[in-house]
Design a protein around this motif. Structure first.
Motif, PDB file in Angstrom:
ATOM      1  N   TRP A 162      -5.148  15.383   9.482  1.00  0.00           N
ATOM      2  CA  TRP A 162      -4.984  14.767   8.174  1.00  0.00           C
ATOM      3  C   TRP A 162      -4.106  15.598   7.260  1.00  0.00           C
ATOM      4  CZ3 TRP A 162      -6.296   9.999   8.583  1.00  0.00           C
ATOM      5  CH2 TRP A 162      -7.322   9.633   9.452  1.00  0.00           C
TER       6      TRP A 162
ATOM      7  N   SER B  98       0.807  -1.220   0.000  1.00  0.00           N
ATOM      8  CA  SER B  98       0.000   0.000   0.000  1.00  0.00           C
ATOM      9  C   SER B  98       0.842   1.272   0.000  1.00  0.00           C
ATOM     10  CB  SER B  98      -0.939   0.009   1.209  1.00  0.00           C
ATOM     11  OG  SER B  98      -0.198   0.095   2.422  1.00  0.00           O
TER      12      SER B  98
ATOM     13  N   VAL C  30      -5.839   1.782   7.793  1.00  0.00           N
ATOM     14  CA  VAL C  30      -6.695   0.769   7.165  1.00  0.00           C
ATOM     15  C   VAL C  30      -5.927  -0.549   7.022  1.00  0.00           C
ATOM     16  CG1 VAL C  30      -7.950   0.144   5.074  1.00  0.00           C
ATOM     17  CG2 VAL C  30      -8.151   2.458   5.991  1.00  0.00           C
TER      18      VAL C  30
ATOM     19  N   PRO D 271      -6.139  12.284   2.024  1.00  0.00           N
ATOM     20  CA  PRO D 271      -7.611  12.300   1.960  1.00  0.00           C
ATOM     21  C   PRO D 271      -8.199  13.707   1.927  1.00  0.00           C
ATOM     22  CG  PRO D 271      -6.863  11.696   4.175  1.00  0.00           C
ATOM     23  CD  PRO D 271      -5.653  11.684   3.288  1.00  0.00           C
TER      24      PRO D 271
ATOM     25  N   MET E 278      -5.644   0.773  -2.717  1.00  0.00           N
ATOM     26  CA  MET E 278      -6.006   1.394  -1.449  1.00  0.00           C
ATOM     27  C   MET E 278      -5.038   2.514  -1.088  1.00  0.00           C
ATOM     28  SD  MET E 278      -6.201  -0.363   2.308  1.00  0.00           S
ATOM     29  CE  MET E 278      -4.402  -0.406   2.401  1.00  0.00           C
TER      30      MET E 278
ATOM     31  N   LEU F 269      -4.041   7.574   6.730  1.00  0.00           N
ATOM     32  CA  LEU F 269      -5.273   6.819   6.471  1.00  0.00           C
ATOM     33  C   LEU F 269      -4.996   5.456   5.834  1.00  0.00           C
ATOM     34  CD1 LEU F 269      -8.337   6.726   6.631  1.00  0.00           C
ATOM     35  CD2 LEU F 269      -8.428   7.896   4.412  1.00  0.00           C
ATOM     36  N   PRO F 270      -4.227   5.352   4.735  1.00  0.00           N
ATOM     37  CA  PRO F 270      -3.956   4.010   4.207  1.00  0.00           C
ATOM     38  C   PRO F 270      -3.210   3.119   5.187  1.00  0.00           C
ATOM     39  CG  PRO F 270      -2.595   5.661   3.099  1.00  0.00           C
ATOM     40  CD  PRO F 270      -3.617   6.400   3.896  1.00  0.00           C
TER      41      PRO F 270
ATOM     42  N   LEU G  13      -6.414   6.344  -0.888  1.00  0.00           N
ATOM     43  CA  LEU G  13      -6.605   6.873   0.462  1.00  0.00           C
ATOM     44  C   LEU G  13      -5.518   7.869   0.874  1.00  0.00           C
ATOM     45  CD1 LEU G  13      -7.764   3.696   2.436  1.00  0.00           C
ATOM     46  CD2 LEU G  13      -9.150   5.436   1.287  1.00  0.00           C
TER      47      LEU G  13
END
Length: 470
Positions: A188, A37, A199, A175, A168, A195-196, A172
């Motif tokens: 953020w 990712s 997850v 964001p 992903m 975020l990735p 992501l």
């Protein structure tokens, strides 16, 4: 006639233990998604922390260094994790590795300096030895009649993870740029790639609890009562246990050195060279796609890179799932390995062709897409080498009680190769572009020469896979 055919005539195919194999593949998928990712945005992240001083051509040095230090850390510990799994069982080591991967991903998402990125990745390499242990478990879940089916699943799951992970990660990342109304918190903006990572951590935790609850230990000595406890006149006292542990440790040390024979070394050498070339290719793809056009790249955005890598992953995964085991049975493992290894040279040739096309046309058009699709076809064929290489490595173990050590050795050699590959390849990419060596294509020439070495090593593999069950 390939041995796979003759074995099929002698013995009926043993069904794979579907539930246990499914849990193992879930673990493989979660780790692959998390690991892959980061690649759509890692080049952009290096640019944003400004360690390159605005020099886009130098991004490759730092991306390669992060990858190389990760694999170097893994090379230092993977054999120890594999040997530990021979003593305490596969399941505890796999669980520890998942926790280490979770810690690594969270730290990576919160990193704002180059060296914090390095430390985060190295944590995964040090705390997670699951790559070797999972292959050992697959060897214990299969026999000579279904080994091709079992090991064919590993590249299939890896390909699926290579689809989901980049997709992903690319979608992501940052964001606030994609969904500014939803991600309004300044957090953020400060950590645009968290975020990735979080997850990915959620997927790793799901795999952890599934493994903890449902997976059955595959190491026979951790599943069954000790032989001594069933023999009359033999006590199970503390002294007896201590003596057994001491004898097991000394025997393991002796076995480790006894494994350095051509039967074990040749498959390991093939796996190491295969790993070096593959990780070099994987490091080159996002670097080439993200490098500006005037420097010989494609100039694509992280989201575009993520979409392309995801598409490649799903096509590769579908092909391996539908055809790999059948092709191994039809062609034979050695011949298929040699065919796959021969695809690497044309795979490299496509890079300068695409660079020339995009410079000539000034835009990524249909001609570039045809070149990318041709490279994808070669990649699918190249990836079939891994299942056959793993079959040779597993079959080289003289007995099942040293299967963990043999797979640990293969992962150690593969990790060393992967540690060297990204740094050397991306550095040579950057150096050849900066100094216009061979018109900026020196890296491809070097890798083509090394692929010839792999082709020769492949010819040294045994014509038949040894049957450990006989």
């Amino acid at each position: 006639m390939p041995l796979v055919h003759s074995m099929a005539l002698r013995n009926p195919t043993t069904p794979l233990p579907q539930f246990q194999t499914g849990i193992l593949m879930m673990l493989e998928l979660a780790e692959t998604v998390a690991s892959m990712s980061i690649y759509p945005y890692i080049n952009q992240l290096i640019r944003e922390i400004d360690i390159t001083g605005g020099d886009d051509a130098a991004v490759g040095y730092y991306v390669g260094l992060i990858d190389s230090l990760f694999y170097f850390a893994q090379a230092l510990t993977v054999l120890s994790w594999s040997r530990l799994s021979d003593r305490i069982g596969r399941k505890p080591v796999l669980l520890i590795g998942l926790i280490g991967a979770c810690i690594s991903m969270i730290c990576f998402g919160l990193s704002t300096t180059f060296w914090s990125l390095v430390i985060s990745r190295c944590l995964w390499g040090i705390l997670n030895g699951n790559t070797g242990v999972m292959k050992t478990v697959m060897g214990e879940l299969t026999d000579s009649t279904n080994m091709a089916q079992g090991f064919a699943l590993i590249p299939v799951i890896w390909s699926i993870g290579s689809f989901v992970g980049p997709l992903m990660g690319g979608m992501l990342a940052r964001p606030q740029d994609h969904w500014p109304r939803l991600f309004t918190n300044p957090f953020w903006g400060k950590y645009p790639y968290f975020l990735p990572c979080v997850v990915s951590t959620s997927l790793l935790l799901l795999a952890f609890f599934t493994l903890l609850r449902f997976f059955e230990e595959s190491l026979s000595t951790r599943r069954r009562p000790r032989l001594a406890s069933t023999m009359p006149g033999i006590s199970r006292g503390a002294n007896s246990d201590d003596q057994e542990a001491s004898m097991a440790k000394s025997t393991a040390n002796a076995l480790l050195w006894s494994l350095f024979t051509p039967v074990v070394v040749i498959p390991n050498a093939n796996y190491a060279m295969l790993s070096f070339l593959d990780v070099s290719f994987r490091a080159l793809i996002p670097l080439f796609l993200s490098t500006p056009i005037h420097l010989g790249g494609m100039g694509l955005t992280p989201s575009s890179i993520g979409l392309w890598l995801a598409f490649c992953g799903i096509v590769d995964g579908l092909f391996q799932a539908l055809f790999l085991a059948k092709i191994v049975d039809w062609v034979g493992p050695k011949r298929l390995f040699c065919i796959s290894a021969s695809c690497f040279a044309p795979l490299m040739v496509v890079f300068p062709i695409m660079s020339w096309l995009v410079r000539t046309r000034g835009v990524v058009d249909h001609a570039i897409m045809y070149a990318l699709l041709f490279q994808l076809m070669l990649t699918v064929t190249w990836d079939m080498a891994f299942a056959t290489a793993l079959m040779f490595v597993t079959a080289s173990a003289p007995a099942k009680n040293v299967l963990g050590v043999v797979n640990g050795l293969s992962q150690s050699s593969g990790s060393v190769a992967r540690a060297l590959g990204p740094a050397l390849t991306t550095s040579l990419f950057a150096f050849s572009k900066q100094h216009n060596i061979l018109n900026g294509n020196a890296v491809y020439v070097v890798l083509i020469i090394l692929s010839g070495v792999l082709r020769w090593l492949g010819s040294q593999l045994p014509d038949e896979i040894q049957d450990r069950d006989e």
